[in-house]
Write a protein that holds these residues in place. Structure first.
Motif, mmCIF file in Angstrom:
data_model
loop_
_atom_site.group_PDB
_atom_site.id
_atom_site.type_symbol
_atom_site.label_atom_id
_atom_site.label_comp_id
_atom_site.label_asym_id
_atom_site.label_seq_id
_atom_site.Cartn_x
_atom_site.Cartn_y
_atom_site.Cartn_z
ATOM 1 N N UNK A 48 0.848 -1.165 0.064
ATOM 2 C CA UNK A 48 0.022 -0.031 0.042
ATOM 3 C C UNK A 48 0.995 1.308 -0.002
ATOM 4 N N UNK A 49 1.963 1.342 0.651
ATOM 5 C CA UNK A 49 2.717 2.323 0.757
ATOM 6 C C UNK A 49 3.613 2.448 -0.596
ATOM 7 N N UNK A 51 2.100 1.622 -3.331
ATOM 8 C CA UNK A 51 0.959 2.165 -4.404
ATOM 9 C C UNK A 51 0.640 3.659 -4.156
ATOM 10 N N UNK A 52 0.637 3.976 -2.766
ATOM 11 C CA UNK A 52 0.717 5.510 -2.411
ATOM 12 C C UNK A 52 1.404 6.436 -3.002
ATOM 13 N N UNK A 57 0.456 10.051 -3.613
ATOM 14 C CA UNK A 57 -0.511 10.288 -2.196
ATOM 15 C C UNK A 57 0.612 10.270 -1.322
ATOM 16 N N UNK A 58 1.782 9.892 -1.415
ATOM 17 C CA UNK A 58 2.748 9.894 -0.258
ATOM 18 C C UNK A 58 4.209 10.308 -0.973
ATOM 19 N N UNK A 92 -10.185 0.921 -6.448
ATOM 20 C CA UNK A 92 -9.910 0.413 -5.228
ATOM 21 C C UNK A 92 -10.755 -0.839 -4.425
ATOM 22 N N UNK A 169 -5.857 -1.498 -6.438
ATOM 23 C CA UNK A 169 -5.553 -2.052 -5.225
ATOM 24 C C UNK A 169 -6.636 -3.091 -4.813
#
Lengths: 234, 370
Positions: A48-49, A51-52, A57-58, A92, A169
């Protein structure tokens, strides 16, 4: 050929000192047009990190994210939002549709944000939903749609602004096997083959290996490529 | 985004209704309180407004009827009558006092004019007659009915029993009523000659400009104060308004605080409940400004509906109150209503600020959590 997405030695560290966690550790990844990259790995491996960061997003602690040939560095929040809006389509696991809006309006809303409004947005939403087999569900709200239908609306939303990169995701995570297969076919056929988009899928679903061009394994923040034919639970 | 804001509101109709009702309640509170106050102001100047006297003469230094004492000598009445352009003058005696109705005292403005005066008495008579004997009185019909009194019954003023000879209308206010007595009687109570006057009501001859006549009167009677009817009304209203301004301000503050909290809490709750959807919008490309736009649009749409509902309810409530309690006039003034719009909008904006911090801090990564 210019890559749609490049991650160059991307690292993400949470905390500091004794509590430091390297969620993603020096990851390189390239996604080309028309390519489906499947990223698998155990829970907590940093998927998830990763993908973010790919989805802007990150921000990474270290390394570069390059989107459509543009290095992402020092962009403001609104600039990143504009890039996400036009360059990236998100799908998602939990669909994440807006409950107050109909299927058509859920697709229209991202076009409205990008400046396409009125009849043009309405027609485009109807066309997309029709292509995905939802012509008869245009005016239904998410609460009245099945899981598969919701995911198809989410896919239509991801396609609405013609984003060249799709980040998915666990797109089949909440779906039964038949509906999951339908969504896989959509990802494989409609998105990639017909429209030449690049797709990054993060999933535990082994069936997705069938449609992936490349399978990557992420564990303890490290990304490695796997042979599609090799067993994935090791 | 406006569409999304409206859809979000309508998606949860119960909460939308609660939000709009809360705002409506605050608006009702503000408008009705002001309406009652404006109504009492109007009642307080009812006597002056309903007399066909364009000019009012009073003791020098006096500008009001309420909270003032004015006495003019009998010669002043005669002098005023002789001024060219004057059609009629009426010497009015005025005092404030308690009227004892069946053992219950009610504060009243007590007026008296000569029995043959062309005006100065009650402007609408429900029953009985205008010309009063020494021991007679005219009281308000609604006030008398409240105490089960009618023509021929007795009320007591300044230790004197007076027989009800007439019942008037439009003379019963929330704070006071208007009572008419014989002029000799009131002069005796006040200790002044019956030819004297507290105020002189002056009606110009047809075709005479009020301003021209006023100039002549000022020259003829320089040691008295002369006001037009409208000046006299506004002067009294202004004084009453000053007396009640702090109360109205306090009530408005309470109402606006309630309204702001209602708007703020409902929008905050709505925002919290939809935090994930806002995070989704943020993730898929909405800027924080756009999301704040949705929050503000929700607040302003709620206020618009609540405001319209509140204004309508205030009007209905005013009608009901006026029907049940004749002394309570609820006067909804369009000017006051319009003046509240910027205040309500500012309050709504402040209320909508409450959830903005939450929106700005939203982590779009939450969209990946199931």
């Amino acid at each position: 050929m210019e890559a749609l997405l490049e991650l160059n030695l991307v690292t993400k560290v949470y905390g500091a000192g004794r509590t430091e966690v390297r969620a993603v550790d020096g990851v390189d990844l390239r996604v080309d047009p028309g390519e489906i990259v499947l990223i698998m790995g155990p829970s907590g491996s940093g998927k998830t990190t990763l993908l973010s960061m790919a989805g802007l997003l990150l921000s990474p602690t270290d390394g570069d994210v390059v989107l459509g040939g543009r290095r992402i560095n020092g962009h403001s929040g609104s600039e990143l939002a504009a890039l996400r809006l036009r360059q990236i389509g998100f799908v998602f696991q939990a669909y994440n549709l807006l409950g107050a809006l109909t299927a058509r309006e859920n697709v229209e809303v991202v076009m409205n944000m990008a400046g396409r409004k009125g009849t043009a947005a309405r027609r485009r939403a109807e066309e997309l939903l029709g292509t995905l087999g939802l012509a008869h569900r245009l005016d239904h709200k998410p609460a009245d749609l099945s899981g598969g239908e919701k995911q198809r609306v989410a896919i239509a939303r991801a396609l609405a602004n013609d984003a060249p990169l799709i980040l998915a995701d666990e797109p089949t995570g909440n779906l039964d096997s038949k509906t999951g297969r339908e969504v896989m076919d959509l990802l494989c056929g409609k998105l990639r083959c017909e429209q030449g988009r690049g797709i990054v899928i993060v999933s535990h679903d082994h069936r997705l290996v069938e449609i992936a061009d490349r399978v990557m394994w992420l564990e303890d923040g490290k990304l490695s490529q796997r042979d599609k034919a090799a067993p994935l639970n090791a | 985004m406006l569409k999304l804001a409206i859809r979000n509101l309508l998606h949860d109709r119960g909460r939308f209704l609660i939000s709009a009702s809360g705002i409506a309640l605050a608006i009702v509170l503000i408008l009705v309180m002001r309406g009652i106050f404006a109504g009492s102001e109007e009642h307080a100047v009812a006597y002056v407004r309903n007399q066909p006297a364009a000019l009012w003469l009073m003791q020098s230094g006096v500008e009001n009827m309420h909270m003032s004492t004015s006495i003019l000598a009998p010669q002043t009445v005669e002098l005023a009558a002789q001024v060219e352009g004057v059609d009629a003058v009426v010497g009015l005696l005025y005092a404030g006092g308690a009227v004892d109705l069946a053992g219950q005292p009610a504060y009243s403005y007590i007026f008296a004019v000569d029995a043959d005066a062309p005006f100065g008495g009650p402007w609408e008579l429900a029953e009985g007659r205008r010309a009063l004997e020494f021991d007679e009185v005219i009281v308000d019909a609604d006030l008398a009915a409240r105490y089960g009194l009618g023509l021929g019954d007795t009320v007591r003023i300044f230790e004197t029993d007076l027989r009800i000879a007439g019942l008037s209308r439009g003379t019963f206010g929330i704070a006071t009523s208007i009572t008419f007595v014989n002029k000799q009687q009131l002069a005796q109570w006040m200790g002044v000659p019956p030819e004297a006057a507290s105020y002189i009501l002056i009606r110009p001859e047809a075709g005479y400009l009020v301003g021209d006549l006023a100039e002549r009167l000022k020259q003829a009677i320089p040691d008295a104060n002369l006001l037009t009817q409208e000046e006299f009304i506004q002067s009294d209203k202004q004084m009453i308004r000053q007396m009640g301004a702090d109360i109205i301000r306090a009530m408005n503050l309470v109402a606006y605080t309630v309204g702001m909290l209602v708007i703020g809490l409902t929008i905050y709750t709505a925002t919290l409940e939809r935090a994930r959807e806002f995070a989704v919008l943020k993730a898929i490309g909405a800027t924080s400004g756009r999301l704040l736009g949705v929050v503000f649009a929700q607040a302003f749409v709620s206020t618009l509906l609540g405001g319209l509902l509140g204004a309508a309810l205030a009007w209905v409530l005013g009608q009901v109150i006026g029907g049940v309690l004749p002394e309570m006039l609820v006067l909804l003034e369009p000017d006051y209503l319009l003046a509240q719009i910027p205040v309500v909008l500012a309050v709504t904006g402040l209320a909508a600020l409450i959830p903005t911090g939450r929106i700005l801090r939203l982590d779009p990564m939450t969209v990946f959590r199931e």
